[in-house]
Enzyme design. Structure first.
Site, short mmCIF file in Angstrom:
data_model
loop_
_atom_site.label_atom_id
_atom_site.label_comp_id
_atom_site.label_asym_id
_atom_site.label_seq_id
_atom_site.Cartn_x
_atom_site.Cartn_y
_atom_site.Cartn_z
N SER A 244 -113.42 5.98 -176.06
CA SER A 244 -112.86 5.85 -177.41
C SER A 244 -111.94 4.65 -177.52
O SER A 244 -111.64 4.23 -178.63
CB SER A 244 -112.13 7.12 -177.85
OG SER A 244 -111.80 7.93 -176.79
N HIS B 34 -120.33 5.28 -179.30
CA HIS B 34 -119.14 6.08 -179.58
C HIS B 34 -119.43 7.20 -180.58
O HIS B 34 -119.67 6.95 -181.76
CB HIS B 34 -118.04 5.14 -180.13
CG HIS B 34 -116.74 5.83 -180.37
ND1 HIS B 34 -115.92 5.56 -181.45
CD2 HIS B 34 -116.12 6.80 -179.67
CE1 HIS B 34 -114.85 6.33 -181.39
NE2 HIS B 34 -114.95 7.09 -180.33
N GLU C 208 -120.81 4.80 -183.45
CA GLU C 208 -120.64 3.35 -183.41
C GLU C 208 -121.39 2.85 -182.18
O GLU C 208 -121.21 3.37 -181.07
CB GLU C 208 -119.16 3.00 -183.30
CG GLU C 208 -118.39 3.28 -184.58
CD GLU C 208 -116.90 3.01 -184.42
OE1 GLU C 208 -116.38 2.10 -185.08
OE2 GLU C 208 -116.24 3.72 -183.62
N ASN D 182 -111.75 4.06 -185.36
CA ASN D 182 -110.42 4.45 -184.87
C ASN D 182 -109.36 3.41 -185.23
O ASN D 182 -108.19 3.73 -185.38
CB ASN D 182 -110.44 4.67 -183.36
CG ASN D 182 -111.04 6.03 -183.02
OD1 ASN D 182 -111.20 6.87 -183.89
ND2 ASN D 182 -111.40 6.22 -181.76
N1 LIG Z 1 -112.54 14.17 -177.23
C1 LIG Z 1 -112.87 13.38 -178.23
O1 LIG Z 1 -112.64 13.69 -179.41
C2 LIG Z 1 -113.56 12.07 -177.94
C3 LIG Z 1 -114.17 11.38 -178.98
C4 LIG Z 1 -114.86 10.20 -178.71
C5 LIG Z 1 -114.91 9.74 -177.41
N2 LIG Z 1 -114.28 10.42 -176.41
C6 LIG Z 1 -114.38 9.88 -175.03
O2 LIG Z 1 -115.37 10.63 -174.34
C7 LIG Z 1 -115.05 10.68 -172.95
C8 LIG Z 1 -115.01 12.13 -172.49
O3 LIG Z 1 -114.07 12.84 -173.25
P1 LIG Z 1 -114.06 14.43 -173.31
O4 LIG Z 1 -113.12 14.78 -174.38
O5 LIG Z 1 -115.44 14.95 -173.35
O6 LIG Z 1 -113.43 14.79 -171.89
P2 LIG Z 1 -113.52 16.15 -171.03
O7 LIG Z 1 -112.34 16.16 -170.18
O8 LIG Z 1 -113.79 17.31 -171.92
O9 LIG Z 1 -114.83 15.95 -170.14
C9 LIG Z 1 -114.93 15.03 -169.10
C10 LIG Z 1 -115.94 15.55 -168.10
O10 LIG Z 1 -116.23 14.51 -167.17
C11 LIG Z 1 -116.40 15.09 -165.89
N3 LIG Z 1 -116.24 14.08 -164.86
C12 LIG Z 1 -115.12 13.52 -164.38
N4 LIG Z 1 -115.41 12.63 -163.39
C13 LIG Z 1 -116.76 12.62 -163.29
C14 LIG Z 1 -117.68 11.91 -162.44
N5 LIG Z 1 -117.24 11.07 -161.54
N6 LIG Z 1 -118.98 12.13 -162.61
C15 LIG Z 1 -119.44 13.02 -163.54
N7 LIG Z 1 -118.60 13.73 -164.33
C16 LIG Z 1 -117.30 13.53 -164.21
C17 LIG Z 1 -115.34 16.17 -165.85
O11 LIG Z 1 -115.59 17.12 -164.85
C18 LIG Z 1 -115.44 16.73 -167.27
O12 LIG Z 1 -116.38 17.80 -167.32
C19 LIG Z 1 -113.75 9.92 -172.80
O13 LIG Z 1 -114.06 8.59 -172.46
C20 LIG Z 1 -113.15 9.99 -174.18
O14 LIG Z 1 -112.29 8.91 -174.45
C21 LIG Z 1 -113.62 11.58 -176.65
#
Ligand SMILES: NC(=O)c1ccc[n+]([C@@H]2O[C@H](COP(=O)([O-])OP(=O)(O)OC[C@H]3O[C@@H](n4cnc5c(N)ncnc54)[C@H](O)[C@@H]3O)[C@@H](O)[C@H]2O)c1
Length: 706
Positions: A427, A448, A460, A498
């Site tokens: 993000s 994104h 995006e 964002n």
């Molecule tokens: N939460 C939101 O609203 C949102 C929106 C857009 C983008 N994002 C982006 O998406 C990404 C994930 O966010 P999220 O909210 O889903 O996080 P989350 O913490 O819910 O999930 C992350 C997952 O990644 C796994 N993980 C960690 N290291 C790993 C590895 N080496 N190999 C495989 N899996 C691994 C973890 O075990 C976990 O299940 C981030 O980059 C975040 O910035 C989040």
């Protein structure tokens, strides 16, 4: 000129009227068809050998998908549009007035003018196919069913159900349609035509009285009861639309008038309201969104580049976002996906995410459990990199950490093919920085998504300097298969959505620190037309997420992104929002009786809440920040066009659709007024309001974005 309608006579006396618009994949109704259909109806009337008529579509997958909306843009005045509606009334009345039985045989989309055409027939039968959907979605374009729908629908299925369909624009499936009396029968597609012919042979049926619960009967059956219903509906509409959308009230008025004064009067009112609505800026804005998205569906995102086929995908990380991404990949795109996580928890989360959504469909009888299981079988999991070699695209949704993202890039280059695309769902991290670890940077791109993934329509697609056109085109096509509307944006901190959202949220936080109450702020922006206010949104997204992104944006984009000091205090108090039950509002048991502000937030921030500022001023201050930043994004080429900027804001943030998006809204205000507003705030609150250079230039030259 090639004909749209063809009439064929059968030996049993039934004639088939087939509609097939030449050269188009779907049938839509156009004003120019009126003389053709009128002539055919005259021919039918004059031919006493015809004992019944079946109306059917010549297209494989649609009955009639609606009226051709582009003809509305050709209307110069409300009167022109009123006359279009009157013309439709005339043709449909001729059809309905035939003294032989007329049956509509419906397979595929039967929407808007298409459903109104079917309603003018004496009976309707539809196929049980999942492609068959019926509805009157005109309200979504700021319009009303102007082909007699506001009159025939309530007479057929009752006022309450008709209002529900017309005010929401929702589409119903065959089984629901027969249950509510919208169609008389549902049959397999293979016997649709035969059934319709049998119905026509059986002759005109006198319509059975509507089966309704007693309360509904009492309400709908008397003028007093009906008035109660209309008043209730009006109240609900005003609550939902905040008075920003004129069409729902006009729909209610058409039904009210028609039920009180009869069909003919009702149709007159319908045409008058339809004409007036076509001429409203709200409908023009909503139609522009429709045209923009239709146009975007044809674009590759990278000129002439051809997308490659994606036969298999991998999702890294099965958390909140990864679970959602894997789910839309199997259920929408129907592409097999392998989810890789380091923990079993992540993997079971991803499987559970998809299962829960699919199972909802089974419970609502939209799919069978076998169909659910077949889709679930498309998702497999691994904690090692097993079974990933043949992936065409990898979507990365691991923790937001640059070193970890680099690790992912290296892993994928080692484990997958040379052509495999690496798409990051980061993000806030610039894609250029992620691609720095790649030996094949042309395969690296940003993709994104917004949370919740299955609901938010926008993605995006972020190309960095070395991303290849083929990678862009393939990623765009992949996102579209997942049911998303992609916009291609240039790489920069916060990308587009964002970035414009951050300034808007910061301004809301400033207002809070000036003492404006949390709920007062939220109400002001909901009144403006956003689906939720900024404080609620921050609670939903996570105050911690906002706190993490802000410094990145400030560092990359400058002082105006500096978050108000409140974040530190909120973080120190472990206030993350809904996810830990502690934010601007109360959660859990305390919220049982409705949404309430957590008043302790005021003492934490050392504030005495007030509601002093007018809602209009609050909304204006937050919104001009978003608008000004959108102009900067256009200036810097982050978005390719005002159109992309409008679609991004509406589909990614919920910018009020009736305003048509930030750029269309600025065109309504005028660049000069925008500059005046910004400079006014700049002198009061500082340089974060300094107008973008492009805006000033446009104001000086009297230019508009469109
Ligand atoms: N939460 C939101 O609203 C949102 C929106 C857009 C983008 N994002 C982006 O998406 C990404 C994930 O966010 P999220 O909210 O889903 O996080 P989350 O913490 O819910 O999930 C992350 C997952 O990644 C796994 N993980 C960690 N290291 C790993 C590895 N080496 N190999 C495989 N899996 C691994 C973890 O075990 C976990 O299940 C981030 O980059 C975040 O910035 C989040």
């Amino acid at each position: 000129m090639e004909k749209t309608f063809s009439l064929s006579r059968r030996d049993d006396g039934i004639a088939l009227l087939t509609m097939d618009v030449p050269g188009e994949t779907m049938n839509t109704l156009k004003a120019q068809f009126a003389p053709e259909i009128t002539a055919i109806l005259q021919e039918i009337k004059a031919d006493s050998s015809i004992k019944g008529l079946v109306l059917i579509s010549g297209k494989a997958d649609s009955f009639v998908a609606g009226a051709d909306i582009s003809m509305l843009d050709a209307c110069e005045t409300a009167e022109d549009a009123r006359l279009l509606s009157r013309q439709g009334h005339h043709v449909f009345a001729e059809l309905e007035g035939l003294n032989i039985p007329v049956v509509a045989a419906i397979h595929g989309a039967c929407l808007g003018g298409g459903l109104e055409l079917a309603l003018a027939c004496h009976q309707r039968v539809c196929s049980d196919s999942s492609k068959t959907m019926l509805g009157v979605p005109e309200v979504q374009l700021g319009l009303l069913p102007g082909g007699g729908g506001t009159q025939r629908l309530p007479r057929l299925i009752g006022i309450a159900k008709a209002l529900d369909l017309m005010l929401t624009g929702k589409q119903v499936r065959p089984k629901q349609a027969v249950k509510m009396g919208l169609v008389d029968d549902v049959v397999p597609e293979s016997i649709l035509l035969d059934t319709a012919i049998e119905m026509a042979l059986a002759g005109k049926k006198t319509r059975k009285p509507l089966k309704q619960p007693l309360v509904t009967k009492l309400l709908e059956g008397t003028p007093v009861g009906r008035n109660i219903m209309f008043d209730q509906a009006t109240k609900q509409v005003l609550k939902k639309t905040q008075g920003n959308y004129p069409s729902p009230l006009k729909i209610i008025d058409c039904v009210r008038e028609g039920m009180a004064k009869g069909m003919e009067k009702g149709l007159e009112v319908e045409a008058a309201h339809f004409g007036a609505l076509v001429a409203t800026p709200e409908s023009a804005a909503l139609r522009s969104i429709f045209f923009a998205t239709t146009e975007m569906k044809k674009e590759t995102g990278a000129g002439d580049a051809k997308p490659r086929k994606v036969a298999k995908a991998v999702v890294l990380g099965g958390g909140l976002m990864g679970g959602g991404i894997a789910s839309v990949t199997t259920t929408k795109a129907k592409v097999p996906v392998r989810v890789k996580d380091i923990s079993d928890k992540g993997l079971s989360n991803a499987l559970g995410y998809a299962y829960k959504l699919l199972d909802k469909g089974v419970k609502r009888r939209h799919m069978t459990s076998a169909e659910r299981d077949k889709l679930m079988a498309l998702m497999t999991t691994t904690t090692e990199y097993r079974g990933v070699k043949d992936a065409d695209i990898v979507v990365e949704a691991v923790f937001e950490d640059l070193n970890l993202k680099h690790q992912m890039v290296r892993d994928i280059e080692r484990e997958c093919g040379e052509h495999t695309i690496f798409a990051s769902n980061t993000s806030s991290l610039p894609i250029t920085q992620i691609a720095a670890a790649a030996s094949r940077p042309e395969n690296v791109i940003g993709l994104h998504y917004f949370s919740p993934v299955e609901k938010m329509p926008l993605v995006e697609v972020i190309a960095h300097e070395k991303t290849s056109p083929e990678t862009i085109a393939t990623t765009v096509a992949f996102a579209r298969k997942q049911g998303k509307t992609p916009i291609v944006v240039k790489d920069c901190a916060g990308f587009y959505v964002n970035r414009i959202l951050a300034l808007y949220m910061n301004e809301a936080a400033q207002l809070l620190l000036e003492g404006q109450a949390v709920d007062h702020l939220d109400k002001a922006l909901v009144k403006f037309g956003f689906p939720v206010g900024p404080m609620t949104l921050l609670d939903e997204v996570g105050i911690d997420v906002g706190a993490k992104i802000s410094p990145i944006l400030e560092k990359e984009l400058g002082e105006r992104f500096k978050a108000p000091a409140a974040f530190d205090k909120l973080m120190a108090d472990d206030r993350k929002g809904r996810k830990n039950g502690k934010g601007f509002y109360l959660y859990g048991k305390a919220a049982k009786k409705g949404k309430k502000v957590d008043e302790s937030v005021y003492s934490l921030l050392g504030l005495t809440p007030a509601t002093g500022k007018e809602a209009g001023e609050i909304a204006e201050r937050c919104v001009v920040q978003m608008l000004n930043e959108a102009v900067r994004c256009l200036e810097e080429g982050i978005i390719a066009s005002p159109r992309d900027g409008d679609i991004g804001a509406i589909f990614g943030i919920g910018f009020p659709p009736f305003l048509g998006g930030p750029f269309r809204y600025m065109d309504t205000l005028g660049a000069a007024k925008m500059v005046r507003l910004l400079e006014g705030y700049q002198s009061k609150y500082g340089d974060r309001f300094a107008p973008a250079a492009l805006l000033k230039a446009m104001a000086a030259e009297g230019k508009t974005f469109y």
